[in-house]
Design an enzyme around this catalytic site. Structure first.
Site, PDB file in Angstrom:
ATOM      1  N   ARG A  49       0.837  -1.191   0.000  1.00  0.00           N
ATOM      2  CA  ARG A  49       0.000   0.000   0.000  1.00  0.00           C
ATOM      3  C   ARG A  49       0.874   1.244   0.000  1.00  0.00           C
ATOM      4  NH1 ARG A  49      -3.971  -1.954   4.949  1.00  0.00           N
ATOM      5  NH2 ARG A  49      -4.802  -3.823   3.931  1.00  0.00           N
ATOM      6  N   ASP A  51       1.653   5.179  -0.010  1.00  0.00           N
ATOM      7  CA  ASP A  51       0.940   6.302   0.587  1.00  0.00           C
ATOM      8  C   ASP A  51       0.487   7.299  -0.475  1.00  0.00           C
ATOM      9  OD1 ASP A  51       1.271   5.310   3.135  1.00  0.00           O
ATOM     10  OD2 ASP A  51       3.018   6.557   3.602  1.00  0.00           O
ATOM     11  N   TYR A 110      12.851   0.484  -3.123  1.00  0.00           N
ATOM     12  CA  TYR A 110      12.380   1.865  -3.234  1.00  0.00           C
ATOM     13  C   TYR A 110      13.545   2.803  -3.560  1.00  0.00           C
ATOM     14  CZ  TYR A 110       7.738   1.015  -1.174  1.00  0.00           C
ATOM     15  OH  TYR A 110       6.458   0.594  -0.923  1.00  0.00           O
ATOM     16  N   ARG A 196      10.270   7.006   4.133  1.00  0.00           N
ATOM     17  CA  ARG A 196      10.226   8.466   4.209  1.00  0.00           C
ATOM     18  C   ARG A 196      10.794   8.973   5.542  1.00  0.00           C
ATOM     19  NH1 ARG A 196       4.223   9.789   3.256  1.00  0.00           N
ATOM     20  NH2 ARG A 196       4.949  11.884   3.791  1.00  0.00           N
TER      21      ARG A 196
END
Length: 255
Positions: A49, A51, A110, A196
Site C-alpha cells: 500500500r 501512501d 524503493y 520516508r
C-alpha cells in the site's frame, strides 16, 4: 483463474494505493477500468500500500476470475485507454491459485529522489531540498542501518503489524551528474512510513544536525518520537517488487 497485473503509476493525484472513502485511489481506479473492460466485477490485491502521493515504476496486483480471459496486446491496450494517463498496465499474466501479490513477494526496492534546484516539470516527482548535504556521512548512516533488523523507530505509531523486523538487502545514497540525489533501499518488507522517515532522519545527518551515534541510539530505542520528520511523499518511488522465478514463468510483456 488468478491473474497478476504489472503496472506503474504517478501517485500525485491519488490518496494512495488503497481504496479510500474520501478520495480516489490507484486500487479503485484500476478496479473500475478492469470491471468496465471485462464486463464483470473485478477486485484487486496489491503487493503493498503506497501512501498518498507516492509513485510506482513497478507495482503488482492480482485478481480472480471464474473464466479465463484471452490475453493479448489488444486487451492491454484497451484497458490502458480506459485508465487515466497516470496509470499504465505493462502486462497481465496467469499464475497459480495460491500465488499472492503481497504474500508471495520476496523483496521491495524503493528510491527517493532529491534535487537542489527547482524544476517546474518535476515539482511533484522529486523533493526540492536546497541545503548542502554531506553524502559520505549519510552513507555511513546507511552502514549503521544495515546492522539492524528492528525498525520501530521509523514506523508510524498507528501501524497495525505483529512485529517491526525487516531484512535490509542494501541502503545507500548516490549523486548523479545532474545533481539528482537518490536514496536506494531494498528489503523483504517495509513498515508504514518507514522509507520516508529514514530519509527525513538522514537529511538531519547530512546537515550535521544529528550525529551518527545519536542515529544508532534512536534505532536501538525503538521510539518513533525521536526520529526525524518524514520526507514528503512526492520524492518516493516503488521501483521493483521481487517474486520467485516460478511465479513469473508465464509473464509476457505486451506492446
Amino acid at each position: 483463474m488468478r491473474y497478476f497485473i504489472e503496472l506503474s503509476y504517478r501517485g500525485t493525484a491519488y490518496h494512495g494505493w488503497q481504496t479510500q472513502a474520501n478520495g480516489s485511489s490507484v486500487q479503485s481506479t484500476l478496479e473500475a477500468a478492469l470491471t468496465q473492460r471485462l464486463r464483470k466485477p473485478v477486485f484487486v490485491v496489491g503487493s503493498g500500500r503506497t501512501d498518498a502521493g507516492v509513485h510506482a515504476r513497478q507495482q503488482f496486483a492480482h485478481f480472480d476470475l471464474v473464466e479465463p480471459i484471452l490475453l493479448s496486446d489488444a486487451l492491454i491496450y484497451s484497458i490502458n485507454c480506459i485508465l487515466p494517463e497516470d496509470i499504465a498496465i505493462r502486462t497481465i499474466f496467469p499464475v497459480r491459485p495460491n500465488d499472492h501479490a503481497r504474500f508471495s513477494a520476496v523483496s521491495r526496492y524503493y528510491q527517493y529522489h532529491i534535487t537542489r534546484y527547482k524544476n517546474s516539470f518535476e515539482n511533484s516527482l522529486t523533493y526540492h531540498f536546497r541545503p548542502d548535504l554531506e553524502i559520505d556521512r549519510m552513507n555511513e548512516a546507511c552502514q549503521i542501518l544495515l546492522k539492524y533488523t528492528d525498525f520501530k523507530s521509523f514506523s508510524k505509531a498507528r501501524a497495525n503489524v505483529d512485529h517491526f523486523r525487516c531484512r535490509l538487502d542494501f541502503a545507500y545514497w548516490q549523486r548523479s551528474e545532474s545533481d539528482l540525489l537518490t536514496f536506494h533501499i531494498k528489503a523483504n518488507r517495509f513498515l508504514w512510513g518507514m522509507v520516508r522517515t529514514i530519509v527525513g532522519t538522514m537529511l538531519e545527518i547530512g546537515q550535521d544536525r544529528m550525529s551518527l551515534d545519536k542515529f544508532e541510539q534512536l534505532i536501538v530505542a525503538q521510539d518513533r518520537t525521536i526520529a526525524g520528520r518524514a520526507a514528503p511523499a512526492n520524492g518516493l518511488y516503488l521501483v521493483d517488487v521481487g517474486y520467485p522465478a516460478e511465479l513469473l514463468a508465464q509473464r509476457v510483456l505486451f506492446g
